[in-house]
Design a protein around this motif. Structure first.
Motif, mmCIF file in Angstrom:
data_model
loop_
_atom_site.group_PDB
_atom_site.id
_atom_site.type_symbol
_atom_site.label_atom_id
_atom_site.label_comp_id
_atom_site.label_asym_id
_atom_site.label_seq_id
_atom_site.Cartn_x
_atom_site.Cartn_y
_atom_site.Cartn_z
ATOM 1 N N SER A 70 -3.980 -14.562 -6.231
ATOM 2 C CA SER A 70 -5.355 -14.619 -5.729
ATOM 3 C C SER A 70 -5.265 -14.411 -4.226
ATOM 4 O O SER A 70 -4.452 -15.048 -3.557
ATOM 5 C CB SER A 70 -5.925 -16.006 -6.052
ATOM 6 O OG SER A 70 -7.046 -16.274 -5.256
ATOM 7 N N THR A 71 -6.062 -13.507 -3.704
ATOM 8 C CA THR A 71 -5.931 -13.240 -2.269
ATOM 9 C C THR A 71 -7.274 -13.097 -1.560
ATOM 10 O O THR A 71 -8.277 -12.733 -2.182
ATOM 11 C CB THR A 71 -5.105 -11.950 -2.020
ATOM 12 O OG1 THR A 71 -4.958 -11.744 -0.608
ATOM 13 C CG2 THR A 71 -5.778 -10.722 -2.607
ATOM 14 N N ALA A 72 -7.265 -13.384 -0.282
ATOM 15 C CA ALA A 72 -8.413 -13.058 0.564
ATOM 16 C C ALA A 72 -8.518 -11.543 0.627
ATOM 17 O O ALA A 72 -7.518 -10.847 0.461
ATOM 18 C CB ALA A 72 -8.178 -13.622 1.965
ATOM 19 N N GLY A 73 -9.705 -11.026 0.829
ATOM 20 C CA GLY A 73 -9.883 -9.578 0.974
ATOM 21 C C GLY A 73 -10.352 -8.921 -0.303
ATOM 22 O O GLY A 73 -10.317 -9.510 -1.373
ATOM 23 N N LEU A 74 -10.811 -7.688 -0.155
ATOM 24 C CA LEU A 74 -11.276 -6.918 -1.313
ATOM 25 C C LEU A 74 -10.087 -6.227 -1.962
ATOM 26 O O LEU A 74 -9.217 -5.713 -1.270
ATOM 27 C CB LEU A 74 -12.292 -5.857 -0.875
ATOM 28 C CG LEU A 74 -13.647 -6.367 -0.387
ATOM 29 C CD1 LEU A 74 -14.481 -5.204 0.135
ATOM 30 C CD2 LEU A 74 -14.386 -7.107 -1.499
ATOM 31 N N VAL A 75 -10.065 -6.229 -3.282
ATOM 32 C CA VAL A 75 -8.984 -5.574 -4.013
ATOM 33 C C VAL A 75 -9.573 -4.356 -4.709
ATOM 34 O O VAL A 75 -10.381 -4.493 -5.630
ATOM 35 C CB VAL A 75 -8.378 -6.531 -5.064
ATOM 36 C CG1 VAL A 75 -7.243 -5.843 -5.807
ATOM 37 C CG2 VAL A 75 -7.899 -7.827 -4.403
ATOM 38 N N SER A 76 -9.202 -3.173 -4.261
ATOM 39 C CA SER A 76 -9.771 -1.958 -4.850
ATOM 40 C C SER A 76 -9.046 -1.605 -6.141
ATOM 41 O O SER A 76 -7.840 -1.356 -6.125
ATOM 42 C CB SER A 76 -9.658 -0.787 -3.875
ATOM 43 O OG SER A 76 -9.949 0.416 -4.566
ATOM 44 N N PRO A 77 -9.769 -1.553 -7.274
ATOM 45 C CA PRO A 77 -9.098 -1.161 -8.513
ATOM 46 C C PRO A 77 -8.760 0.321 -8.520
ATOM 47 O O PRO A 77 -7.905 0.764 -9.279
ATOM 48 C CB PRO A 77 -10.125 -1.494 -9.606
ATOM 49 C CG PRO A 77 -11.430 -1.558 -8.932
ATOM 50 C CD PRO A 77 -11.185 -1.879 -7.479
ATOM 51 N N GLN A 78 -9.395 1.113 -7.644
ATOM 52 C CA GLN A 78 -9.128 2.549 -7.610
ATOM 53 C C GLN A 78 -7.819 2.837 -6.852
ATOM 54 O O GLN A 78 -6.928 3.488 -7.372
ATOM 55 C CB GLN A 78 -10.294 3.310 -6.952
ATOM 56 C CG GLN A 78 -11.538 3.400 -7.837
ATOM 57 C CD GLN A 78 -12.344 2.103 -7.891
ATOM 58 O OE1 GLN A 78 -12.416 1.376 -6.899
ATOM 59 N NE2 GLN A 78 -12.937 1.790 -9.029
ATOM 60 N N SER A 79 -7.692 2.324 -5.627
ATOM 61 C CA SER A 79 -6.495 2.622 -4.825
ATOM 62 C C SER A 79 -5.420 1.543 -4.962
ATOM 63 O O SER A 79 -4.274 1.751 -4.605
ATOM 64 C CB SER A 79 -6.885 2.738 -3.350
ATOM 65 O OG SER A 79 -7.297 1.468 -2.859
ATOM 66 N N GLY A 80 -5.809 0.367 -5.466
ATOM 67 C CA GLY A 80 -4.866 -0.741 -5.557
ATOM 68 C C GLY A 80 -4.686 -1.471 -4.234
ATOM 69 O O GLY A 80 -3.936 -2.445 -4.127
ATOM 70 N N GLU A 81 -5.399 -1.010 -3.200
ATOM 71 C CA GLU A 81 -5.221 -1.586 -1.872
ATOM 72 C C GLU A 81 -5.967 -2.919 -1.736
ATOM 73 O O GLU A 81 -7.046 -3.092 -2.315
ATOM 74 C CB GLU A 81 -5.733 -0.603 -0.818
ATOM 75 C CG GLU A 81 -5.305 -0.954 0.589
ATOM 76 C CD GLU A 81 -5.797 0.070 1.624
ATOM 77 O OE1 GLU A 81 -5.580 -0.181 2.814
ATOM 78 O OE2 GLU A 81 -6.388 1.093 1.243
ATOM 79 N N VAL A 82 -5.385 -3.845 -0.975
ATOM 80 C CA VAL A 82 -6.064 -5.089 -0.636
ATOM 81 C C VAL A 82 -6.525 -4.976 0.813
ATOM 82 O O VAL A 82 -5.707 -4.833 1.722
ATOM 83 C CB VAL A 82 -5.134 -6.320 -0.801
ATOM 84 C CG1 VAL A 82 -5.831 -7.585 -0.345
ATOM 85 C CG2 VAL A 82 -4.697 -6.449 -2.266
ATOM 86 N N MET A 83 -7.853 -5.006 1.004
ATOM 87 C CA MET A 83 -8.381 -4.881 2.362
ATOM 88 C C MET A 83 -8.797 -6.247 2.874
ATOM 89 O O MET A 83 -9.872 -6.752 2.552
ATOM 90 C CB MET A 83 -9.555 -3.904 2.367
ATOM 91 C CG MET A 83 -9.067 -2.465 2.268
ATOM 92 S SD MET A 83 -10.259 -1.371 1.484
ATOM 93 C CE MET A 83 -10.153 -1.867 -0.214
ATOM 94 N N ALA A 84 -7.902 -6.879 3.622
ATOM 95 C CA ALA A 84 -8.155 -8.211 4.165
ATOM 96 C C ALA A 84 -8.048 -8.114 5.680
ATOM 97 O O ALA A 84 -6.978 -7.806 6.214
ATOM 98 C CB ALA A 84 -7.135 -9.209 3.622
ATOM 99 N N SER A 85 -9.177 -8.349 6.369
ATOM 100 C CA SER A 85 -9.184 -8.137 7.814
ATOM 101 C C SER A 85 -8.193 -9.059 8.524
ATOM 102 O O SER A 85 -7.645 -8.703 9.558
ATOM 103 C CB SER A 85 -10.588 -8.347 8.363
ATOM 104 O OG SER A 85 -11.052 -9.633 8.001
#
Ligand code: ZN
Length: 313
Positions: A70-85
């Motif tokens: 479980s992580t802070a940030g948005l998890v993109s199911p398309q790119s797999g990237e976690v965008m956490a500022s």
């Protein structure tokens, strides 16, 4: 979503400051094993930290024991990237896929608000509901959506993020007096988002704007409970500003329950007033409480990970 309860699962809850690491031998139950510092300079630093934890606590378990995060940030199911500022080391990485290859075990990841919603839908105060909204009223405003026990991620992983739409009201009449509603810059780059006035910091900003007085969110709620006129105005304004977009979500999604997490969920009186406010503004008349305090307000990330790590999506 099928949940396989036969295997042990390592669970991690990653925030900007710490990783909470635990082991779940049964869905919904996580033994916390460690809380380590999350100040990592790079992706390889982060991977090394996970490798240390798995080596230390995984000696007596199969090497393929899954890890659910479980992580802070948005998890993109398309790119797999976690965008956490607040965690720049994650940028540009296909998070779960890369970790699965490096750690040589199944690794799954979801946003912390999504994990909270998953936990509440499977095991918490929305158990048995088909459509479940998780509403996080923490430092800011976040959320998640689970339908038929399955996490809905959507484009860019933004499903349920109701905090980043502009508040449409520019003024409110409370007890026959008119109050201006400020439009403040939001961390997402837009102006006037609900996130700026809706969470705990938002409640404080709202109080500051309405009364030119700095009080912490807990002081404001305590004053409100003790009958302070100023705090009463702030809370009434807050209930309208937060209740209206929540009612809009209800009209769009038709949830069985909205489960509240985050710091403000620790104030049951406030959430009960929010429930009344929302139920006044929805097309469907709910005859029992719709907006309720979650069961896993403090451990939603890890408990949600214990569900996530056993799910086949
Ligand atoms: Zn925003």
């Amino acid at each position: 979503m099928m949940v396989n309860d036969s295997t042990a699962v390592f669970c991690a809850d990653i925030g900007g400051s710490f990783i909470k690491f635990g082991l779940s031998r049964q869905v919904g139950v996580v033994e916390e094993l460690a809380k380590v510092d999350m100040s990592v300079k790079s992706w390889s630093d982060f991977v090394a930290k996970l490798q240390d934890l798995l080596a230390h606590f995984g000696a007596s378990l199969p090497a393929t024991t899954p890890l659910a995060i479980s992580t802070a940030g948005l998890v993109s199911p398309q790119s797999g990237e976690v965008m956490a500022s607040n965690i720049p080391a994650f940028a540009g990485h296909d998070f779960a896929r890369e970790l699965t290859a490096i750690l040589q075990r199944p690794v799954s990841v979801a946003n912390d608000a999504d994990c909270f919603t998953l936990a509440e839908a499977h095991l918490g105060h929305a158990k048995g509901g088909n459509i479940v909204i998780g509403a996080i009223l923490g430092t800011g405003v976040g959320g998640g959506l689970v339908i038929n026990n399955r996490l809905i991620r959507g484009q860019g992983g933004v499903t349920g993020e109701w905090g980043h739409a502009a508040i449409t009201r520019t003024e409110l009449t409370i007890d026959k007096r008119l109050y201006k509603i400020p439009r403040l810059p939001c961390g997402c780059g837009q102006t006037g988002c609900l996130d700026t006035l809706g969470g705990a910091r938002g409640l404080e900003r709202l109080h500051q704007e309405l009364h030119q007085q700095h009080r912490t969110s807990h002081q404001i709620v305590e004053d409100w409970e003790n009958g302070s006129a100023q705090a009463n105005i702030t809370v009434k304004a807050w209930l309208m500003l937060v209740g209206e977009p929540l009612a809009l979500m209800v009209n769009i999604l038709g949830p069985d329950k909205i489960v509240v997490g985050g710091g403000l969920a620790s104030i049951p009186g406030l959430i009960s007033e929010l429930d009344k406010r929302v139920r006044l503004a929805t097309l469907h008349r709910y005859s029992s409480p719709l907006v309720v305090v979650g069961k896993f307000v403090n451990q939603g990330g890890l408990i949600g990970a214990s569900v996530l790590g056993r799910s086949s999506e």
